[in-house]
Design an enzyme around this catalytic site. Structure first.
Site, PDB file in Angstrom:
ATOM      1  N   GLY A   1      46.314  -6.531  60.608  1.00 22.14           N
ATOM      2  CA  GLY A   1      45.432  -6.571  61.785  1.00 22.14           C
ATOM      3  C   GLY A   1      44.164  -7.370  61.550  1.00 22.14           C
ATOM      4  N   ARG A   2      43.479  -7.100  60.442  1.00 23.58           N
ATOM      5  CA  ARG A   2      42.196  -7.770  60.186  1.00 23.58           C
ATOM      6  C   ARG A   2      42.365  -9.218  59.739  1.00 23.58           C
ATOM      7  NH1 ARG A   2      43.462  -3.670  56.968  1.00 23.58           N
ATOM      8  NH2 ARG A   2      43.666  -3.928  54.722  1.00 23.58           N
TER       9      ARG A   2
ATOM     10  N   GLU B   1      37.721  -2.680  55.043  1.00 20.29           N
ATOM     11  CA  GLU B   1      39.031  -2.061  55.267  1.00 20.29           C
ATOM     12  C   GLU B   1      40.015  -2.512  54.175  1.00 20.29           C
ATOM     13  OE1 GLU B   1      40.437  -0.813  59.440  1.00 20.29           O
ATOM     14  OE2 GLU B   1      41.706  -2.538  59.023  1.00 20.29           O
TER      15      GLU B   1
ATOM     16  N   LYS C   1      48.541  -4.843  67.687  1.00 19.54           N
ATOM     17  CA  LYS C   1      49.681  -5.048  66.791  1.00 19.54           C
ATOM     18  C   LYS C   1      50.731  -3.968  67.029  1.00 19.54           C
ATOM     19  CE  LYS C   1      50.881  -5.361  61.923  1.00 19.54           C
ATOM     20  NZ  LYS C   1      50.430  -5.493  60.541  1.00 19.54           N
TER      21      LYS C   1
ATOM     22  N   GLU D   1      42.635   3.863  71.727  1.00 16.92           N
ATOM     23  CA  GLU D   1      41.551   3.241  72.483  1.00 16.92           C
ATOM     24  C   GLU D   1      42.071   2.101  73.349  1.00 16.92           C
ATOM     25  OE1 GLU D   1      41.640   3.887  69.252  1.00 16.92           O
ATOM     26  OE2 GLU D   1      39.648   4.213  68.386  1.00 16.92           O
TER      27      GLU D   1
ATOM     28  N   HIS E   1      13.087 -10.516  59.881  1.00 15.07           N
ATOM     29  CA  HIS E   1      12.089  -9.669  60.530  1.00 15.07           C
ATOM     30  C   HIS E   1      12.615  -8.251  60.700  1.00 15.07           C
ATOM     31  CE1 HIS E   1       9.478 -13.090  61.418  1.00 15.07           C
ATOM     32  NE2 HIS E   1      10.621 -13.758  61.489  1.00 15.07           N
TER      33      HIS E   1
ATOM     34  N   LYS F   1      41.872   9.632  62.916  1.00 14.62           N
ATOM     35  CA  LYS F   1      42.708   9.441  64.120  1.00 14.62           C
ATOM     36  C   LYS F   1      43.492  10.717  64.424  1.00 14.62           C
ATOM     37  CE  LYS F   1      43.893   4.507  63.636  1.00 14.62           C
ATOM     38  NZ  LYS F   1      44.999   3.582  63.388  1.00 14.62           N
TER      39      LYS F   1
HETATM   40  O1  LIG Z   1      46.134  -3.955  66.684  1.00 16.60           O
HETATM   41  P1  LIG Z   1      46.239  -2.469  66.681  1.00 16.60           P
HETATM   42  O2  LIG Z   1      47.580  -1.996  66.261  1.00 16.60           O
HETATM   43  O3  LIG Z   1      45.854  -1.924  68.026  1.00 16.60           O
HETATM   44  O4  LIG Z   1      45.238  -1.905  65.617  1.00 16.60           O
HETATM   45  C1  LIG Z   1      43.862  -2.096  65.702  1.00 16.60           C
HETATM   46  C2  LIG Z   1      43.142  -1.782  64.428  1.00 16.60           C
HETATM   47  O5  LIG Z   1      43.376  -0.445  64.032  1.00 16.60           O
HETATM   48  C3  LIG Z   1      43.473  -0.352  62.615  1.00 16.60           C
HETATM   49  O6  LIG Z   1      44.803  -0.115  62.291  1.00 16.60           O
HETATM   50  C4  LIG Z   1      42.676   0.782  62.062  1.00 16.60           C
HETATM   51  O7  LIG Z   1      41.429   0.916  62.607  1.00 16.60           O
HETATM   52  C5  LIG Z   1      43.027  -1.712  62.135  1.00 16.60           C
HETATM   53  O8  LIG Z   1      43.506  -2.036  60.899  1.00 16.60           O
HETATM   54  C6  LIG Z   1      43.528  -2.582  63.223  1.00 16.60           C
HETATM   55  O9  LIG Z   1      42.948  -3.837  63.172  1.00 16.60           O
END
Ligand SMILES: O=P(O)(O)OC[C@H]1O[C@](O)(CO)[C@@H](O)[C@@H]1O
Length: 569
Positions: A274-275, A361, A214, A220, A392, A517
């Site tokens: 995002g979620r 979240e 987003k 990462e 199990h 972060k």
């Molecule tokens: O789509 P992006 O901006 O890479 O964010 C990834 C994820 O990081 C967060 O902002 C925090 O972990 C989530 O809410 C989101 O889904």
């Protein structure tokens, strides 16, 4: 509307429910279930989906009281404000319009007075066109080969939802037919092991990389994107990136800066959390590449059918509302802080991990939407595994240890039925025997009297006793095709919103992920300074300094080797 800063726990309906807990605690679920009339009124059916909530520690009186609570929390108004595109995510000054992502073409959903549905469909049309060109071989890689493999890079909401839907569709006969000869993989973790696993056995010549973020700033995702850009350009030359990398983002400026042609970028909007983004290009692009757009469109239609139901059905027949209100009852009044999500379908193995993010979240907050510290807990600790695997593993604790309200999710028609000659039942019936048995085992339990009658030795009576009185929901889906998967997703998304609306929190921000972060940034700088310039570890507490120093000693020797291995393989 009452003053927005009043906490829900100060209202009469909340206090009434608190007082009601004692009445409920006096009655065992065993007795509640024996009241057929009560059970009859605790079934909700919509579009082939049946929700049975008769195994909740609740009476009809509890439900009335919860309805009063919903009124005190202005639930109806809050739902309407969401659908009307008001900026209900006030700490980020954004609307919350994931429902617009699956709205039928031609419908009207406004954000800031502008109908967003045409924009949504413009991107969906672009995805349809692009995915068809890739799938048909009209769009080929730099060396002219068809791109049959896709790696979607993304994390959190840019990963978990698409992974859940992909896993659920993989064994759906219709979807599987469209996916023949194709692979979809997900690269989420910044751990280089995840890179190694993703590229293992793949040829850059036949691989398309979709960078999903987003913000296009997530550390990462961006490092993984740079790593795979290296993998592609190392093998095929830098000009190959244009053919082998596309992006999904709200930040098209950064997409271009990264080196991806904005024409090969698929947009979404800041009103999609995002979620809650799996129905945007975040999920629709990778899933359409794998299964074709027509299958994914059915998934969107399923979600949309629940949106409509959630928006219009009276509360007593409204699946997300009933689920949400009773979840609040379990957490805030009965004091059960967790929730187990137990789908009796291997296809739903990634459902609990996705809902974990959507729920935790969204609702793991400590202050009200107005910033007032809450004197009550919000959110659940969500976890889960498909049945029967979970049985199990952790069910022991659920049966005889802590009370954990469970969501049992069953499917009438298996995606992959197997009937063996000579067996008592089909394989799916065998699975579903457990789906039906477990909720009763949890509700009824087993008494010492019953055990005595079965001649259980005296010293084992207490060990073999089940107290019962453990609540669960049973949700039965007619089948598990793209449409039903969309429905299931939307039921949970809206249930979680209902909980947040009642608790009076902002379920659509996530400030709690920021601190870790920013501390990682400080560590990253230190690692760079120590590795490159041999600088000592400085500015951290004793604990971090000690462990970081130890880490730097050992890691130095293997670091370069490992990276080279991945890039060059
Ligand atoms: O789509 P992006 O901006 O890479 O964010 C990834 C994820 O990081 C967060 O902002 C925090 O972990 C989530 O809410 C989101 O889904």
């Amino acid at each position: 509307m009452a003053s927005s800063s009043a906490l829900i726990c100060e209202t009469e309906p909340w206090k009434d429910l608190r007082a009601h807990v004692d009445d409920i605690k006096k009655t065992h679920l065993r007795e509640l279930i024996s009241d057929t009339e009560r059970c009859q009124s605790m079934m909700v059916e919509f579009d082939g989906i049946l929700l049975d909530y008769s195994r909740q520690c609740a009476t009809l009186d509890t439900l009335n009281k919860l309805k009063n609570l919903a009124e005190a929390a202005h639930l109806k108004e809050k739902i309407n404000r969401m659908f009307n595109g008001e900026r209900i995510n006030s700490t980020e000054n954004r609307s919350v319009l994931h429902v617009a992502l699956r709205a039928p073409r031609g419908s009207v959903i406004n954000s800031d007075g502008k109908n967003v549905v045409p924009d949504v469909w413009q991107v969906l049309d672009k995805i349809k066109d692009f995915s068809e060109r890739v799938r048909s071989g009209a769009w080929v890689g730099a060396t002219g080969k068809v791109l049959k493999d896709v790696i979607a890079i993304g994390i959190g909401g840019s990963f978990l939802g698409p992974l859940f839907v992909h896993t659920a569709l993989q064994t759906d006969p219709e979807a599987a037919e469209f996916a023949i000869g194709r692979q979809l993989r997900f690269l989420a973790n910044v751990d280089p092991i995840d890179v190694a696993r993703n590229i293992a056995g793949l040829n850059p010549e036949t691989t398309l990389v979709v960078v999903v973020s987003k913000t296009f700033t997530t550390a990462e995702t961006m490092l993984n994107a740079r790593t795979l850009r290296e993998w592609i350009s190392g093998a095929l030359g830098p000009q190959a990136v244009a053919k082998h990398m596309v992006a999904v983002s709200t930040n098209l400026t950064l997409v271009e800066k990264f080196g991806i042609d904005p024409n090969n970028a698929f947009a979404f909007w800041d009103w999609v959390g995002g979620r809650y983004s799996v129905c945007s290009a975040v999920g629709v692009l990778p899933l359409s590449l794998q299964y074709g757009f027509a299958v994914v469109e059915k998934f969107l239609k399923g979600a949309s059918s629940i949106d409509e139901h959630f928006h219009s059905a009276p509360f007593e027949n409204n699946l997300p509302v009933v689920l949400g209100l009773l979840s609040v009852w379990n957490v805030s009044f009965l004091g059960y802080p967790a929730r187990a999500i137990l789908p009796y379908s291997q296809a739903l193995e990634k459902f609990a991990p996705h809902i974990q993010q959507v729920s935790m979240e969204s609702n793991g907050k400590g202050v009200s939407i107005d910033g007032v510290p809450l004197p009550y807990e919000t959110g659940e600790i969500d976890f889960g595994e498909p049945g029967t695997n979970g049985q199990h593993s952790f069910y022991q604790l659920i049966h005889q240890g802590r009370v954990i309200p469970c969501d049992f999710i069953g499917v009438v028609k298996s995606q992959q039925p197997v009937y063996l000659k000579g067996e008592l039942v089909s394989n799916h019936d065998e699975l579903m025997s457990n789906f039906f048995a477990q909720p009763d085992a949890l509700a009824y339990g087993k008494t010492p009297e019953q055990l005595l009658k079965e001649n259980v030795p005296h010293h084992l009576i207490s060990h073999k006793t089940f107290t019962g009185n453990r609540p669960s929901f049973s949700l039965l889906l007619p089948s598990l095709n793209a449409y039903n998967i969309g429905q299931l997703l939307a039921i949970y998304e809206h249930r979680i919103a209902v909980e947040g609306f009642i608790w009076g929190i902002n379920s659509f921000d996530q400030w709690g992920v920021e601190l870790g972060k920013s501390l990682a940034t400080q560590v990253r700088k230190q690692l760079h300074a120590s590795r490159k310039k041999g600088e000592p570890v400085e500015g951290f507490n004793f604990s971090t300094t000690t462990v970081l120093t130890k880490y730097l000693e050992v890691k130095e020797r293997t670091r370069i080797e490992a990276i080279q291995k991945i890039i060059l393989s």
